[in-house]
Write a protein that holds these residues in place. Structure first.
Motif, PDB file in Angstrom:
ATOM      1  N   LYS A   1      45.191   4.876 -10.371  1.00  0.00           N
ATOM      2  CA  LYS A   1      45.579   6.191  -9.848  1.00  0.00           C
ATOM      3  C   LYS A   1      45.788   7.109 -11.028  1.00  0.00           C
ATOM      4  CE  LYS A   1      49.213   8.773  -7.545  1.00  0.00           C
ATOM      5  NZ  LYS A   1      50.437   8.763  -6.754  1.00  0.00           N
TER       6      LYS A   1
ATOM      7  N   GLU B   1      48.937   3.836  -2.204  1.00  0.00           N
ATOM      8  CA  GLU B   1      48.728   3.480  -0.798  1.00  0.00           C
ATOM      9  C   GLU B   1      47.287   3.821  -0.424  1.00  0.00           C
ATOM     10  OE1 GLU B   1      51.020   1.948   0.819  1.00  0.00           O
ATOM     11  OE2 GLU B   1      52.815   2.379  -0.369  1.00  0.00           O
TER      12      GLU B   1
ATOM     13  N   ARG C   1      51.942  10.078   9.595  1.00  0.00           N
ATOM     14  CA  ARG C   1      53.143  10.454   8.831  1.00  0.00           C
ATOM     15  C   ARG C   1      54.012  11.448   9.599  1.00  0.00           C
ATOM     16  NH1 ARG C   1      50.202   9.567   4.233  1.00  0.00           N
ATOM     17  NH2 ARG C   1      51.318   8.255   2.735  1.00  0.00           N
TER      18      ARG C   1
HETATM   19  P1  XMP Z   1      50.535   7.251  -3.542  1.00  0.00           P
HETATM   20  O1  XMP Z   1      49.903   6.502  -2.416  1.00  0.00           O
HETATM   21  O2  XMP Z   1      50.696   8.715  -3.257  1.00  0.00           O
HETATM   22  O3  XMP Z   1      51.988   6.646  -3.680  1.00  0.00           O
HETATM   23  O4  XMP Z   1      49.860   6.998  -4.860  1.00  0.00           O
HETATM   24  C1  XMP Z   1      52.882   6.909  -4.727  1.00  0.00           C
HETATM   25  C2  XMP Z   1      54.203   6.245  -4.383  1.00  0.00           C
HETATM   26  O5  XMP Z   1      54.778   6.859  -3.231  1.00  0.00           O
HETATM   27  C3  XMP Z   1      54.918   5.942  -2.160  1.00  0.00           C
HETATM   28  N1  XMP Z   1      54.517   6.642  -0.932  1.00  0.00           N
HETATM   29  C4  XMP Z   1      55.367   7.083   0.006  1.00  0.00           C
HETATM   30  N2  XMP Z   1      56.715   6.991   0.095  1.00  0.00           N
HETATM   31  N3  XMP Z   1      56.651   8.150   2.163  1.00  0.00           N
HETATM   32  C5  XMP Z   1      57.346   7.518   1.187  1.00  0.00           C
HETATM   33  O6  XMP Z   1      58.576   7.416   1.299  1.00  0.00           O
HETATM   34  C6  XMP Z   1      55.291   8.296   2.144  1.00  0.00           C
HETATM   35  O7  XMP Z   1      54.691   8.865   3.042  1.00  0.00           O
HETATM   36  C7  XMP Z   1      54.630   7.715   1.001  1.00  0.00           C
HETATM   37  N4  XMP Z   1      53.327   7.661   0.624  1.00  0.00           N
HETATM   38  C8  XMP Z   1      53.287   6.986  -0.562  1.00  0.00           C
HETATM   39  C9  XMP Z   1      53.998   4.793  -2.495  1.00  0.00           C
HETATM   40  O8  XMP Z   1      54.443   3.580  -1.905  1.00  0.00           O
HETATM   41  C10 XMP Z   1      54.046   4.780  -4.012  1.00  0.00           C
HETATM   42  O9  XMP Z   1      55.186   4.096  -4.497  1.00  0.00           O
END
Ligand code: XMP
Length: 529
Positions: A521, A527, A300
């Motif tokens: 979740k 992700e 990232r």
């Molecule tokens: P997680 O994986 O945290 O994802 O449950 C929640 C939402 O956020 C998106 N996501 C990201 N979007 N940069 C982004 O712009 C990132 O690093 C990132 N990580 C997760 C993910 O697709 C989901 O909609």
């Protein structure tokens, strides 16, 4: 945005309820502008904002808690109609001399409201209503001037009013779907009691936002990082309408995009909209950088920092191109446009903590404005996501952009566990294309929050014809969610899962096993990295 002061407006004082944003959206569905402010906003500031009415949200506290959020009591004397919901009602009753008891238990669930005394709040709603409760305190004696206008089995003061002072209170939640006619109650409040006009429409928003942008940027140039996502796309379309060629969009291909993504964006914005679009293919740079990297947070960080470098360089190239074209008038790109939305700017009230805000921060690939000294242009700052989509449609963006699923900034890199290599990218891209096309064909794509493939660093034994194989594993991640903060896996029809699975293992070389992720979740995330 200053132009807004001429509109009808409802202010919502946020006491930390999980439903505060829902209240704001319900009011906007009435075509009345609403804004969320902190619970402790002083009365004179509230008066200066000239709202037609105020709503006090619910909240997790009891009025008897140490440090319970308080309200400036002068607010009740402004002559502006007030509707207290749940904690808002308790606080109003408490502050104005009524009696509130701490029951020690939370009444939670459905109830029946019996309506009496002909309140304007319940006009047209008959004698009884299904309502949804979630409260701990209870009003046991009303302040002077108040009467009960609704009762439930357990409570004589489930809906109350002081018509003279235009103060109203509901123990239940009219904003939630479990109060089926709650929208009508809110409508009665905003139209009949607050006398709001229905002047919040996307058409009027777009006109005003354009005027505001023109005023903000004058004849200067604006640059925008177009990702192809809904927010940056709608921002681009709106700015293009407002300032035409003063806007340049930069689209960076980081090599981690879905199949044909760069084609779609160039077609929609370059060919259809005739936006000035600079396409930068930086795939090689990103992939070289990611060589050997397996840690998710390192991926990232590298991607985020590299994006800033590439974007900065692209802006310098733009300046150079402008100079070559004889454009000497401007000092450069002073403004950066961003698709910031209202939920990103609401100052979160942290009563008993609000972890949602903290979790979210890592998703923003920030840093651009600080590093390049841009002034920000954020025309969507006032909008909720559903309003952004409406604006997008009105601006002429196609459905495939307006309703597309969220895609993370670091792209497929966080869906390839382990090292990102061109071969692994190509496997994931092919699998992902199959998932999307089958979801669309079965009419499921727009019904879910996200549907995608993940490539695991796991090989397993399979059999193909008479041959033993030892190949990769693809996981399908298909979830439903309201805002990405919580999510559940989608109970897709078996036939659809079977089709996706057999197509991936038959068509994608290097894959011999497909799994379905059945985690919610929390405790998992959407992700895999
Ligand atoms: P997680 O994986 O945290 O994802 O449950 C929640 C939402 O956020 C998106 N996501 C990201 N979007 N940069 C982004 O712009 C990132 O690093 C990132 N990580 C997760 C993910 O697709 C989901 O909609």
């Amino acid at each position: 945005m200053a132009a807004r002061s001429t509109h009808s407006k409802i202010l919502i004082l946020d006491f930390g309820s999980q439903y505060t944003q829902v209240i704001a959206r319900r009011i906007r569905e009435c075509q009345v502008y609403s804004e969320i402010v902190r619970f402790d906003t002083p009365a004179r500031e509230i008066a200066a904002l000239k709202p037609n009415g105020l709503i006090l949200s619910g909240g997790p506290a009891s009025v008897y808690d140490k440090g319970a959020p308080q309200i400036d009591p002068q607010i009740f004397s402004l002559g502006i109609p007030v509707l207290g919901i749940c904690y808002g009602l308790m606080l109003m009753a408490h502050r104005l001399g009524g009696q509130v008891v701490f029951t020690g238990r939370r009444e939670y669930g459905a109830g029946m409201l019996h309506i009496r005394n002909g309140s304007e709040l319940f006009e047209g709603l008959g004698n009884q209503l299904d309502v949804w409760n979630s409260h701990g305190d209870e009003v046991t004696a009303l302040p002077k001037g108040f009467v009960a206008v609704g009762t439930t089995e357990g409570c004589d003061f489930a809906a109350v009013e002081d018509r003279q002072r235009k103060l109203y209170g509901l123990q239940f939640h009219p904003e939630v779907a479990h109060t089926p006619r709650g929208r009508e109650i809110l409508r009665n409040f905003v139209y009949h009691i607050c006398h709001c006009a229905m002047d919040w429409t996307m058409g009027s928003f777009i006109e005003e936002a354009c005027a505001h942008v023109r005023k903000q940027v004058g004849d200067q140039k604006v640059v925008l990082g177009l990702s192809g996502g809904v927010d940056s796309s709608v921002t681009a379309a709106l700015l293009h309408k407002a300032i035409g060629n003063q806007l340049t969009c930069i689209f960076v291909n980081n090599g981690l995009l879905r199949a044909r993504e760069e084609e779609i964006v160039q077609r929609v914005f370059g060919e259809n909209f005739h936006v000035r679009l600079k396409y930068v293919d930086a795939s090689d740079r990103f992939l070289a950088l990611l060589k050997g990297v397996t840690d998710p947070e390192s991926k990232r960080k590298l991607i985020g920092n590299e994006f800033i470098e590439v974007f900065q360089h692209a802006t310098e190239e733009l300046l150079e191109e402008d100079r070559k074209n004889g454009d000497r008038k401007h000092g450069g790109y002073k403004f950066l446009a961003q698709g910031t939305l209202y939920p990103d700017v609401i100052e979160s009230v942290s009563i008993r903590g609000n972890p949602a805000q903290v979790i979210k921060s890592h998703h923003n690939v920030g840093g651009l404005p600080e590093k390049m000294h841009f002034e920000l242009v954020e025309p969507l700052r006032q909008l909720f996501k559903d309003e952004v989509r409406q604006a997008g449609l009105q601006l002429g963006l196609p459905k495939e952009i307006v309703y597309r699923q969220p895609f993370p900034g670091p792209g497929l890199a966080v869906r390839i566990l382990g090292e990102v290599t061109p071969e692994r990218l190509s496997i994931l891209r092919e699998a992902d294309t199959i998932v999307q096309s089958e979801m669309e064909a079965a009419d499921w794509y727009y019904k879910v929050w996200q549907s995608f493939a993940v490539l695991l660093p796991v090989q397993s034994v399979g059999v193909m014809g008479d041959q033993r194989t030892y190949e990769n594993t693809i996981v399908l991640r298909i979830v439903e969610s309201q805002d990405g903060m919580t999510a559940d896996w989608v109970r897709l029809p078996y036939e659809l899962l079977a089709r996706i699975s057999s197509r991936i293992s038959n068509e994608v070389k290097g894959v011999n096993r497909v799994c379905y992720d059945i985690s919610s979740k929390p405790p998992s995330t959407i992700e895999w990295e």
